[in-house]
Write a protein that holds these residues in place. Structure first.
Motif, PDB file in Angstrom:
ATOM      1  N   LEU A 166       0.805  -1.104  -0.091  1.00 10.97           N
ATOM      2  CA  LEU A 166      -0.038   0.098   0.176  1.00 10.97           C
ATOM      3  C   LEU A 166       0.830   1.197   0.020  1.00 10.97           C
ATOM      4  O   LEU A 166       2.277   1.028   0.165  1.00 10.97           O
ATOM      5  CB  LEU A 166      -0.877  -0.024   1.045  1.00 10.97           C
ATOM      6  CG  LEU A 166      -0.513   0.382   2.562  1.00 10.97           C
ATOM      7  CD1 LEU A 166      -1.682   0.766   3.776  1.00 10.97           C
ATOM      8  CD2 LEU A 166       0.680  -0.364   3.241  1.00 10.97           C
ATOM      9  N   ILE A 167       0.351   2.386  -0.167  1.00 13.43           N
ATOM     10  CA  ILE A 167       1.074   3.721  -0.077  1.00 13.43           C
ATOM     11  C   ILE A 167       1.119   4.165   1.351  1.00 13.43           C
ATOM     12  O   ILE A 167      -0.074   4.076   2.128  1.00 13.43           O
ATOM     13  CB  ILE A 167       0.338   4.763  -1.047  1.00 13.43           C
ATOM     14  CG1 ILE A 167       0.158   4.286  -2.352  1.00 13.43           C
ATOM     15  CG2 ILE A 167       1.022   6.009  -0.869  1.00 13.43           C
ATOM     16  CD1 ILE A 167       1.414   3.815  -3.275  1.00 13.43           C
ATOM     17  N   ALA A 168       1.908   4.469   1.762  1.00 14.72           N
ATOM     18  CA  ALA A 168       2.397   5.207   3.127  1.00 14.72           C
ATOM     19  C   ALA A 168       2.983   6.481   2.950  1.00 14.72           C
ATOM     20  O   ALA A 168       4.184   6.481   3.242  1.00 14.72           O
ATOM     21  CB  ALA A 168       2.920   4.134   4.240  1.00 14.72           C
ATOM     22  N   HIS A 169       2.228   7.588   2.418  1.00 15.84           N
ATOM     23  CA  HIS A 169       3.063   8.596   2.231  1.00 15.84           C
ATOM     24  C   HIS A 169       3.247   9.624   3.279  1.00 15.84           C
ATOM     25  O   HIS A 169       2.128  10.064   3.890  1.00 15.84           O
ATOM     26  CB  HIS A 169       2.401   9.444   0.983  1.00 15.84           C
ATOM     27  CG  HIS A 169       2.800  10.671   0.597  1.00 15.84           C
ATOM     28  ND1 HIS A 169       1.823  11.948   0.788  1.00 15.84           N
ATOM     29  CD2 HIS A 169       3.980  11.141   0.254  1.00 15.84           C
ATOM     30  CE1 HIS A 169       2.653  12.712   0.286  1.00 15.84           C
ATOM     31  NE2 HIS A 169       3.830  12.552   0.062  1.00 15.84           N
TER      32      HIS A 169
ATOM     33  N   LEU B 295      -2.314   6.720   4.035  1.00 18.00           N
ATOM     34  CA  LEU B 295      -2.370   5.230   3.805  1.00 18.00           C
ATOM     35  C   LEU B 295      -3.523   5.154   2.530  1.00 18.00           C
ATOM     36  O   LEU B 295      -4.649   5.546   2.622  1.00 18.00           O
ATOM     37  CB  LEU B 295      -2.816   4.533   5.042  1.00 18.00           C
ATOM     38  CG  LEU B 295      -2.051   4.504   5.902  1.00 18.00           C
ATOM     39  CD1 LEU B 295      -2.502   3.415   7.403  1.00 18.00           C
ATOM     40  CD2 LEU B 295      -0.559   4.168   5.793  1.00 18.00           C
ATOM     41  N   VAL B 296      -2.888   4.727   1.571  1.00 13.62           N
ATOM     42  CA  VAL B 296      -3.734   4.564   0.244  1.00 13.62           C
ATOM     43  C   VAL B 296      -3.701   3.083  -0.449  1.00 13.62           C
ATOM     44  O   VAL B 296      -2.353   2.729  -0.704  1.00 13.62           O
ATOM     45  CB  VAL B 296      -3.109   5.523  -0.971  1.00 13.62           C
ATOM     46  CG1 VAL B 296      -4.315   5.499  -1.925  1.00 13.62           C
ATOM     47  CG2 VAL B 296      -3.027   6.800  -0.328  1.00 13.62           C
ATOM     48  N   PRO B 297      -4.737   2.250  -0.139  1.00 12.68           N
ATOM     49  CA  PRO B 297      -4.723   0.985  -0.675  1.00 12.68           C
ATOM     50  C   PRO B 297      -4.637   1.022  -2.223  1.00 12.68           C
ATOM     51  O   PRO B 297      -5.422   1.990  -2.730  1.00 12.68           O
ATOM     52  CB  PRO B 297      -5.716   0.297  -0.269  1.00 12.68           C
ATOM     53  CG  PRO B 297      -6.782   1.225   0.207  1.00 12.68           C
ATOM     54  CD  PRO B 297      -5.918   2.581   0.711  1.00 12.68           C
ATOM     55  N   SER B 298      -4.039   0.157  -2.967  1.00 14.06           N
ATOM     56  CA  SER B 298      -4.541  -0.252  -4.349  1.00 14.06           C
ATOM     57  C   SER B 298      -5.718  -1.259  -4.313  1.00 14.06           C
ATOM     58  O   SER B 298      -6.132  -1.693  -3.513  1.00 14.06           O
ATOM     59  CB  SER B 298      -3.182  -0.850  -4.981  1.00 14.06           C
ATOM     60  OG  SER B 298      -3.281  -2.464  -4.756  1.00 14.06           O
ATOM     61  N   PRO B 299      -6.357  -1.361  -5.563  1.00 13.70           N
ATOM     62  CA  PRO B 299      -7.401  -2.313  -5.804  1.00 13.70           C
ATOM     63  C   PRO B 299      -7.004  -3.767  -5.340  1.00 13.70           C
ATOM     64  O   PRO B 299      -8.162  -4.442  -4.949  1.00 13.70           O
ATOM     65  CB  PRO B 299      -7.606  -2.299  -7.140  1.00 13.70           C
ATOM     66  CG  PRO B 299      -7.110  -0.890  -7.661  1.00 13.70           C
ATOM     67  CD  PRO B 299      -5.912  -0.557  -6.965  1.00 13.70           C
TER      68      PRO B 299
ATOM     69  N   THR C 112       0.290  10.277  12.611  1.00 17.51           N
ATOM     70  CA  THR C 112      -0.885  10.615  12.491  1.00 17.51           C
ATOM     71  C   THR C 112      -1.503  10.120  11.092  1.00 17.51           C
ATOM     72  O   THR C 112      -0.880  10.271  10.060  1.00 17.51           O
ATOM     73  CB  THR C 112      -1.071  12.147  12.725  1.00 17.51           C
ATOM     74  OG1 THR C 112      -0.800  12.837  13.837  1.00 17.51           O
ATOM     75  CG2 THR C 112      -2.762  12.345  12.346  1.00 17.51           C
ATOM     76  N   VAL C 113      -2.362   9.209  11.018  1.00 17.26           N
ATOM     77  CA  VAL C 113      -2.706   8.366  10.208  1.00 17.26           C
ATOM     78  C   VAL C 113      -4.062   9.098   9.268  1.00 17.26           C
ATOM     79  O   VAL C 113      -5.122   9.383   9.874  1.00 17.26           O
ATOM     80  CB  VAL C 113      -3.320   6.813  10.459  1.00 17.26           C
ATOM     81  CG1 VAL C 113      -3.911   6.330   9.054  1.00 17.26           C
ATOM     82  CG2 VAL C 113      -2.180   6.107  10.914  1.00 17.26           C
ATOM     83  N   VAL C 114      -3.901   9.470   8.099  1.00 15.65           N
ATOM     84  CA  VAL C 114      -4.967   9.740   7.126  1.00 15.65           C
ATOM     85  C   VAL C 114      -5.266   8.595   6.054  1.00 15.65           C
ATOM     86  O   VAL C 114      -4.411   8.099   5.429  1.00 15.65           O
ATOM     87  CB  VAL C 114      -4.757  10.999   6.356  1.00 15.65           C
ATOM     88  CG1 VAL C 114      -5.676  11.315   5.151  1.00 15.65           C
ATOM     89  CG2 VAL C 114      -4.262  12.175   7.216  1.00 15.65           C
ATOM     90  N   HIS C 115      -6.713   8.249   6.085  1.00 19.27           N
ATOM     91  CA  HIS C 115      -7.097   7.179   5.390  1.00 19.27           C
ATOM     92  C   HIS C 115      -7.538   7.744   4.148  1.00 19.27           C
ATOM     93  O   HIS C 115      -8.551   8.462   3.960  1.00 19.27           O
ATOM     94  CB  HIS C 115      -7.981   6.199   5.920  1.00 19.27           C
ATOM     95  CG  HIS C 115      -7.570   5.241   6.834  1.00 19.27           C
ATOM     96  ND1 HIS C 115      -7.005   4.120   6.611  1.00 19.27           N
ATOM     97  CD2 HIS C 115      -7.535   5.603   8.194  1.00 19.27           C
ATOM     98  CE1 HIS C 115      -6.483   3.514   7.848  1.00 19.27           C
ATOM     99  NE2 HIS C 115      -6.776   4.297   8.697  1.00 19.27           N
TER     100      HIS C 115
END
Length: 324
Positions: free
Chosen positions: A147-150, A163-167, A187-190
């Motif tokens: 996943l993305i952890a930017h 946090l950005v998941p792919s399909p 600090t997490v942003v979904h």
């Protein structure tokens, strides 16, 4: 603040790996090492890894000065182990933070390489600033665990991580990354769907685009535009987001604000086409204005100044809110 017992339980006592040891990767190494995790650090360019070690050492000393680490810097630094190969870096690790070049082909090749080396439960987070995971992380056996952890640079001072998941990302991967990031003090942003630039850089892009346009049109100098943020909007935005800001800026709250000022903002938006990129002449003009205020030779010193201010800000936030 971090919870060492929770962190160790999440990772089952295993280390984490940093792949890509530039400014962002080195910053991530500090995040994990100060939280008590052992960290392996690898870069395909050995010189970058070599340069990262004194950088990390200096930043840890600054964190200690500001009371932002509870241990001696040498103790934290000892948890970070530079290694010579990707295989060494990921052997036995619970999590990999990828921070290689912002190019799809480079990230894709790394995913292919990791696919051949990964343990069955190793999770991979990518630090990419805006490339969706579907562009480089699909169709592999490891794909459900990527996943993305930017982060924002430097991640050990500015805690937000998107946090950005792919399909193809499994829900359990997102849950693990969420728990790990919270445990190490981020600090997490979904981000609920893939979109180029995610949330942070899309917001930043709008502000930067308008700032460049105002400079190009001669509405204000670069320095005065910076002052507007530094001594204006930035004061509120340093502890409130845009929705909370406007919610407090009208007697009846956010809906009242929208009625009062929504038409103005729509007219501003309609006045901008933004159909062309920043052109060379504009870039030269902005560069010249910036160099009047900060010579090229002083950039590194000014970055150190920035980090000292961020440390002081972080220390103040911690003093006001121990859970921050």
């Amino acid at each position: 603040m971090t919870d060492n017992h929770k962190i160790q339980a999440l990772c089952a006592g295993r280390p984490v790996a940093i792949v890509g040891a530039g400014l962002v990767g080195a910053g991530w190494a500090i995040v994990f090492a100060r939280a008590g995790l052992n960290v392996t650090m690898f870069d395909a360019n050995p010189e970058i890894t070599r340069q990262a070690v004194p950088l990390i050492e200096g930043q840890l000393a600054g964190l200690q000065r500001h009371g932002l680490i509870d241990e001696d810097p040498a103790t934290v630094l000892a948890r970070i182990t530079p290694v010579a190969t990707l295989a060494e870096a990921v052997e036995g690790v619970a999590y990999v933070q990828e921070s290689v070049l912002e190019r799809v082909e480079v990230k894709r090749q790394l995913m292919v390489d990791l696919d051949a080396l990964a343990s069955p439960d190793m999770v991979v987070g990518s630090s990419t600033s805006g490339i969706p995971g579907s562009a480089f992380a699909l169709g592999l056996s490891i794909s459900p665990r990527v996943l993305i952890a930017h982060p924002v640079n430097p991640p050990y001072l500015v805690p937000v991580v998107e946090l950005v998941p792919s399909p193809e990302t499994a829900p359990g991967t997102v849950s693990f990354a969420d728990a790990l990031m919270r445990a190490v003090g981020q600090t997490v942003v979904h981000v609920r769907k893939e979109v180029e630039g995610f949330v942070l850089n899309r917001l930043q892009a709008v502000l930067l685009r308008e700032a460049w346009a105002l400079a190009q049109e001669g509405v204000a100098s670069c320095e005065d535009i910076d002052k507007t943020i530094r001594d204006g909007l930035g004061w509120r935005w340093s502890f409130m987001g845009p929705f909370e800001t406007i919610d407090l800026n009208a007697p009846g709250g956010v809906a009242d604000y929208a009625v009062r000022l929504g038409p103005l903002y729509q007219r501003i938006a309609d006045s901008r086409g933004h159909e062309t990129p920043w052109d060379p002449a504009l870039i030269r003009d902005v560069e010249a204005q910036r160099r009047e205020h900060l010579p090229q030779s002083d950039l590194e010193a000014r970055r150190a100044w920035r980090d000292e201010h961020l440390m002081a800000f972080a220390a103040n936030r911690r003093a006001r809110d121990p859970q921050a």
